[in-house]
Design an enzyme around this catalytic site. Structure first.
Site, mmCIF file in Angstrom:
data_model
loop_
_atom_site.group_PDB
_atom_site.id
_atom_site.type_symbol
_atom_site.label_atom_id
_atom_site.label_comp_id
_atom_site.label_asym_id
_atom_site.label_seq_id
_atom_site.Cartn_x
_atom_site.Cartn_y
_atom_site.Cartn_z
ATOM 1 N N GLY A 109 -13.741 -0.735 -10.606
ATOM 2 C CA GLY A 109 -13.793 -0.618 -12.056
ATOM 3 C C GLY A 109 -14.903 0.319 -12.488
ATOM 4 N N GLY B 131 -17.180 1.732 -16.187
ATOM 5 C CA GLY B 131 -17.518 1.524 -17.576
ATOM 6 C C GLY B 131 -18.461 2.614 -18.045
ATOM 7 N N GLY B 132 -18.966 2.452 -19.264
ATOM 8 C CA GLY B 132 -19.840 3.469 -19.818
ATOM 9 C C GLY B 132 -21.197 3.530 -19.160
ATOM 10 N N PHE B 133 -21.601 2.471 -18.448
ATOM 11 C CA PHE B 133 -22.931 2.413 -17.866
ATOM 12 C C PHE B 133 -22.916 2.535 -16.345
ATOM 13 C CE2 PHE B 133 -23.244 0.427 -21.939
ATOM 14 C CZ PHE B 133 -24.481 0.832 -22.434
ATOM 15 N N GLY B 134 -21.758 2.417 -15.713
ATOM 16 C CA GLY B 134 -21.744 2.472 -14.267
ATOM 17 C C GLY B 134 -20.368 2.204 -13.707
ATOM 18 N N ALA B 135 -20.321 2.007 -12.398
ATOM 19 C CA ALA B 135 -19.054 1.770 -11.706
ATOM 20 C C ALA B 135 -19.262 0.733 -10.614
ATOM 21 C CB ALA B 135 -18.532 3.080 -11.110
ATOM 22 N N THR B 136 -18.160 0.109 -10.198
ATOM 23 C CA THR B 136 -18.205 -0.949 -9.193
ATOM 24 C C THR B 136 -17.231 -0.628 -8.077
ATOM 25 O OG1 THR B 136 -18.658 -2.522 -10.979
ATOM 26 C CG2 THR B 136 -18.067 -3.433 -8.852
ATOM 27 N N LYS C 9 -22.547 -2.003 -7.031
ATOM 28 C CA LYS C 9 -22.587 -1.613 -8.435
ATOM 29 C C LYS C 9 -23.509 -0.402 -8.564
ATOM 30 C CE LYS C 9 -21.517 -6.040 -10.576
ATOM 31 N NZ LYS C 9 -21.870 -6.991 -11.637
ATOM 32 N N ASP D 256 -20.606 -12.314 -20.903
ATOM 33 C CA ASP D 256 -19.232 -11.870 -20.650
ATOM 34 C C ASP D 256 -18.430 -12.941 -19.926
ATOM 35 O OD1 ASP D 256 -17.177 -10.091 -20.954
ATOM 36 O OD2 ASP D 256 -17.694 -8.865 -19.207
#
Length: 538
Positions: free
Chosen positions: A41, A43-48, A65, A163
């Site tokens: 996945g 997102g705007g702050f990083g990836a996993t 992460k 979350d």
């Protein structure tokens, strides 16, 4: 497949054993040990990413992460570095809990920041509902009985998850326990101003969360502990209806979710859910403990736990593992579901409580001078609370035979129980949850307690001589004057445990998490194997 971690790589997919990316030339192995196999996945702050640790035997799976700062200016990188280190420390502290993925490593590499976490195999409760259908009221109460104590622990560490949702709760395949994932470590920052004003630590200065599950104050960048309660309430609605927040209607005047007509629930449970999801933080439950008390679940935690789900092979489909991080799942036709076995137990417990309450009221009614006087409401309520507490303790009491019978039938959760003085010598109780239980003077000599959870348990003067306690969890446990002679404590987690006067003569502490200060309070001899694997007093 090998996956390139360069954010600017046009084609990150490579052959399985590649050393360099065929597209951008970047090194494939991260820190010369972690090989990324797929993206989970972004997102705007990083990836996993899902990866394999090639430095360990068997090359176990792990989750990586990657924090990607939005700029390359020195002050941006310094801020990212400080936030990253702060959140890594927070994750390391939270990860001591058996229902939270462990933080395995964190580091900076080529101006990117990485967290390495435990990979959790299992199915999310979102997948369970899609596969097996919605839950009943009793099923949701079973779910709450397992997740609310975990939420209590997280909040006690001054952490707001922000979350909570069905996709972030995994039913671990190994032991069928719920695990809460995605603490957003790469996206958080501590809001010191909010902490000073409210006395709570808000872990974000950004409106982070999943729309529909996040309450108004969180989207306004002012999350509090009650924000997680709201998200948990919305999750309960999903379990009862199978509908996500985007499929629900909202009251245009108040902004509240209109769910009552879609749910079959008792009036009392509906009132509890409504208060969990109140848009006003002042009217909402402030803590997980308040929700537990409102549900009156404390006396029935043992019966609820015995009805918790075990992995099931529905429809004859072969079970495989599912890894989920940041709400992204990789699934291979696997499913675990909540068992309906607890429904009858819950109903019976409630009927028993009502019957005893009625009996107690009749006893308290007294006759004086041929007139009947009933205690005033306040006194009656006080007496009811005392009776409720006494019954709670009585219902959590098990004898040796009933405990072993329950274990043989598959039960592994005995948290919050009073098991003092029980004789369980030589018993096989491996991978059992005794978290916060009272185990004073219990006899567990020669018992197999491998990988069991004794966090915050009272083991004062317990007999654990020659017991197998390898990989056991004793964080904040009281082991004062406990007999641990010859016990196998290899790789046990003893952080913050009270070892004053504990007898560790001949015990094996190889790889155990324990401080020299703790050892100094305990009795040791030349046969004691130290954490470094050496015998001796020093």
């Amino acid at each position: 497949m090998s996956y390139c971690l360069n954010p600017n790589c046009p084609n990150p997919e490579n052959l399985p054993f590649s050393e360099r990316c065929q597209s951008c030339g970047a090194r494939i192995l991260l820190r010369e040990r972690y090989r990324v196999t797929k993206s989970l996945g972004q997102g705007g702050f990083g990836a996993t990413f899902l990866a394999q640790d090639e430095a360990l035997p068997g090359e176990p799976s792990c989750v990586i992460k990657q924090l990607r700062p939005s700029g390359t200016a020195p002050h941006v990188l310094q801020m990212a570095r400080e936030l990253f280190e702060r959140e890594a420390v927070t994750l390391g502290r939270i990860g001591n809990h058996p229902q939270v993925p462990r933080l395995l490593d964190y580091f900076e590499d080529r101006e990117h920041f990485y967290l390495i976490q435990e990979y959790v195999h299992g199915s999310t409760i979102q997948q369970e509902v899609k596969h097996s259908g919605v839950l009943t009221e009793a099923g949701v109460k079973q779910f709450l009985s397992e997740i609310l104590p975990l939420l209590q622990y997280i909040h006690s560490q001054k952490v707001i998850h922000r979350d909570i949702k069905p996709a972030n709760l995994i039913r671990r395949a190994q032991d069928a326990r719920l695990v809460l994932i995605d603490f957003g470590a790469v996206k958080n920052q501590v809001n010191q101003t909010a902490a000073m004003q409210s006395g709570q630590t808000a872990l974000t200065a950004y409106a982070i969360g999943t729309p529909g599950f996040a309450p108004p104050e969180q989207m306004a960048m002012r999350p509090v502990y009650g924000s997680d309660i709201y998200a948990l309430g919305i999750t309960c609605i999903y379990l009862l209806t199978g509908k996500s927040p985007k499929d629900l209607e909202y009251n245009p005047a108040t902004g509240e979710v209109m769910w009552q007509q879609m749910v079959h629930a008792s009036d009392h449970f509906a009132q509890v859910l409504a208060k969990m999801m109140d848009v006003s933080i002042h009217n909402r439950y402030q803590s997980a403990d308040e929700v537990l008390r409102a549900l009156e679940m404390e006396p029935y935690l043992d019966s609820l736990a015995s009805g918790l789900a075990a992995p099931s092979n529905i429809g004859g489909n072969p079970k495989t593992s599912t890894g989920v991080v940041d709400g992204t799942a990789a699934t291979n036709n696997s499913s675990t579901s909540f068992s309906s076995a607890g429904v009858a137990q819950v109903a019976a417990a409630i009927r028993a409580r009502k019957a005893k309450a009625a009996s107690s009221t009749a006893v308290r009614t007294r006759k004086t001078n041929n007139r009947v006087f009933t205690p005033k409401t306040a006194n009656s309520a006080s007496n009811s609370r005392k009776s409720y507490s006494q019954k709670s303790k009585a219902q959590r009491r098990l004898n040796s035979e009933s405990l072993l019978t329950a274990y043989l039938k598959g039960r592994r959760d005995f948290a919050l129980h009073n098991l003092s003085l029980l004789n369980l010598q030589g018993s096989d109780l491996s991978e059992t949850n005794f978290h916060s239980s009272k185990l004073e003077k219990i006899n567990l000599q020669n018992a197999n307690l491998y990988n069991s959870d004794f966090g915050r348990a009272n083991l004062n003067k317990a007999n654990l001589r020659d017991a197998n306690l390898s990989k056991a969890y004793f964080n904040h446990a009281d082991l004062e004057l406990a007999d641990l002679r010859g016990a196998d404590l290899s790789y046990a987690h003893l952080s913050n445990a009270n070892l004053r006067g504990a007898n560790l003569c001949g015990a094996n502490l190889t790889g155990a998490k324990i401080t020299p200060e703790q050892l100094a309070l305990a009795k040791t001899n030349w046969m004691t194997v130290r954490p470094n694997g050496r015998r001796g007093l020093l």
